[in-house]
Write an enzyme that holds these catalytic residues in place. Structure first.
Site, short mmCIF file in Angstrom:
data_model
loop_
_atom_site.label_atom_id
_atom_site.label_comp_id
_atom_site.label_asym_id
_atom_site.label_seq_id
_atom_site.Cartn_x
_atom_site.Cartn_y
_atom_site.Cartn_z
N SER A 32 0.71 -1.35 0.09
CA SER A 32 0.01 -0.11 -0.04
C SER A 32 0.85 1.23 0.08
CB SER A 32 -0.93 0.11 1.15
OG SER A 32 -1.57 -1.03 1.25
N HIS B 104 -2.96 -3.64 -6.24
CA HIS B 104 -3.25 -3.17 -5.16
C HIS B 104 -4.80 -3.47 -5.13
CE1 HIS B 104 -4.21 0.29 -2.45
NE2 HIS B 104 -3.42 -0.80 -1.58
N GLU C 248 -6.03 -1.93 -8.50
CA GLU C 248 -5.28 -0.87 -9.07
C GLU C 248 -4.01 -1.82 -9.62
OE1 GLU C 248 -5.75 3.37 -6.67
OE2 GLU C 248 -4.43 1.82 -5.87
N ASN D 253 -6.08 5.97 -2.84
CA ASN D 253 -5.45 6.45 -1.56
C ASN D 253 -5.06 7.64 -1.46
OD1 ASN D 253 -6.62 4.25 -0.09
ND2 ASN D 253 -4.51 3.06 0.03
#
Ligand SMILES: NC(=O)c1ccc[n+]([C@@H]2O[C@H](COP(=O)([O-])OP(=O)(O)OC[C@H]3O[C@@H](n4cnc5c(N)ncnc54)[C@H](O)[C@@H]3O)[C@@H](O)[C@H]2O)c1
Length: 377
Positions: free
Chosen positions: A120, A141, A153, A191
């Site tokens: 992450s 991801h 992702e 994010n």
């Protein structure tokens, strides 16, 4: 192009077990590897429990669950993934642990094997460069819970080959994921604006702009979501929000850095207290703070070529379950409100000055379209 017949997942924790479950649910064989047998068994146990709940809710029949489970094997023997077409790493978010693992996998795996990281917060390229196969290395991801959340992702780093990207997209499709291709940049796409959304909620509390129930209510109205940022942090864990904002702050500067009140809450080891009364008179101002941050950051990442407008919107809708993506929200609330909200934030933090939003203002209002910032190369 060769097929994806066998996938390995390293790490049988929250993410690894969920990724393996989804792969098997979609009809592919998967091997899960962890360092101790008890961890392997615990991961397999979680999968069985979730599938069992699926039977109770009539999503699966008992026969289907049997089939799914027959496609998953668990082991502590890393050789079991040596002939896999794709190996997805989902171990602790620790640079050393991941680095050692990728060096080992690189030695062990066949030429054809693509290595993928579910990190992450680290750059995909950093791990790729430790291996002899940076061209066959990519970021994948996933979003929690990976058996339920469809977003993936797909993150090529500078040296990832086109064939690896294509094969990864195929693997994603084969296990029911909706992929967005994102640059190897801090926070990737989703994010990058979601973490500031959480952080900004706590900043508003710190600045005494409004109380928690008012901020929750404003967030729900702004993004048409069922859970506000404080409740979300209570559910997913305050330390995750602190860790994610610390990483973004280190990479991208103080605008992204963790609010003091958020750090303090983690130290207290307590959930946010959601009780209290909503103050309607403050809702609009709080919504604008959220819009300023989230829409501004989304425009910045598109300006930087991290993701396209369409993929940023898809990321928000599929990954975060927002009813509209940031750019669709800009279109809905209009140029004036977007521009004013983002400008208020950029005045606080010059680091966040998305050119696409500034260009809206430079356009004579009579010729302005609704907010459709251009994507710069
Ligand atoms: N939790 C989330 O919402 C989320 C979302 C996206 C990505 N991620 C990333 O996914 C990764 C895994 O997160 P998690 O929440 O599943 O962690 P977790 O702690 O639940 O599981 C990690 C697992 O990896 C195993 N492990 C550790 N070192 C290992 C090694 N060398 N070889 C094999 N197995 C090893 C551990 O025994 C454990 O079972 C992290 O990189 C995290 O940042 C997490």
């Amino acid at each position: 192009m060769s097929q994806i017949n066998k996938i390995g997942v390293i790490g049988a924790g929250n993410m690894g077990s969920g990724i393996a479950q989804k792969i098997a649910q979609e009809g592919l064989n998967v091997v899960v590897v962890d360092i101790k047998d008890e961890y392997v068994q615990s991961g397999l146990g979680i999968i069985e429990q979730l599938l069992g709940e699926g039977v109770e809710r009539k999503i699966f029949t008992p026969e289907q669950v049997k089939d799914v489970l027959s496609r998953i094997s668990g082991t502590t023997d890393f050789n079991a993934v040596a002939d896999a077409d794709l190996v997805i790493e989902a171990v602790f978010e620790d640079k050393q642990v991941k680095s050692d693992l990728f060096k080992k996998l690189d030695q062990l795996c066949a030429e054809k094997t693509i290595l993928a990281t579910n990190t992450s917060s680290f750059f995909v390229g950093e791990f790729a460069r430790l291996t002899s196969r940076p061209d066959r290395f990519i970021g994948l991801h996933y979003f929690y819970h990976p058996a339920k959340n469809r977003l993936l992702e797909v993150i090529p780093h500078e040296g990832t080959s086109r064939e690896t990207v294509e094969k990864s997209l195929l693997a994603a499709k084969l296990h029911g994921k909706t992929s967005i291709v994102v640059k190897d940049a801090p926070g990737f796409a989703v994010n990058r604006f979601f973490v500031p959304f959480l952080n900004e909620a706590t900043r508003m509390l710190e600045e005494k702009i409004a109380n928690i129930p008012t901020i929750e209510q404003a967030a729900k109205r702004a993004f048409k979501i069922g859970m506000g940022p404080f409740e979300l942090m209570n559910v997913t864990g305050i330390p995750i929000a602190v860790h994610a904002s610390t990483t973004l702050g280190n990479e991208l500067g103080p605008f992204y850095a963790t609010a003091d009140i958020l750090k303090a809450q983690m130290k207290k080891n307590e959930n946010w207290d959601l009780a209290g009364t909503v103050d309607e008179s403050k809702i609009a101002a709080v919504m604008d703070r959220f819009y300023g941050v989230c829409l501004g950051v989304a425009a910045s990442l598109v300006d930087e070529g991290v993701a396209s407008i369409e993929d940023t919107d898809r990321g928000a809708k599929i990954g975060l379950r927002w009813v509209m993506g940031p750019f669709e929200i800009m279109n809905k609330i209009g140029v004036e409100r977007t521009f004013t909200a983002v400008e208020a934030i950029t005045q606080r933090s010059p680091i966040l000055a998305p050119r696409s939003v500034s260009s809206m203002e430079a356009t004579p209002s009579s010729t302005r379209e609704a907010a459709t910032p251009r994507q710069t190369p």
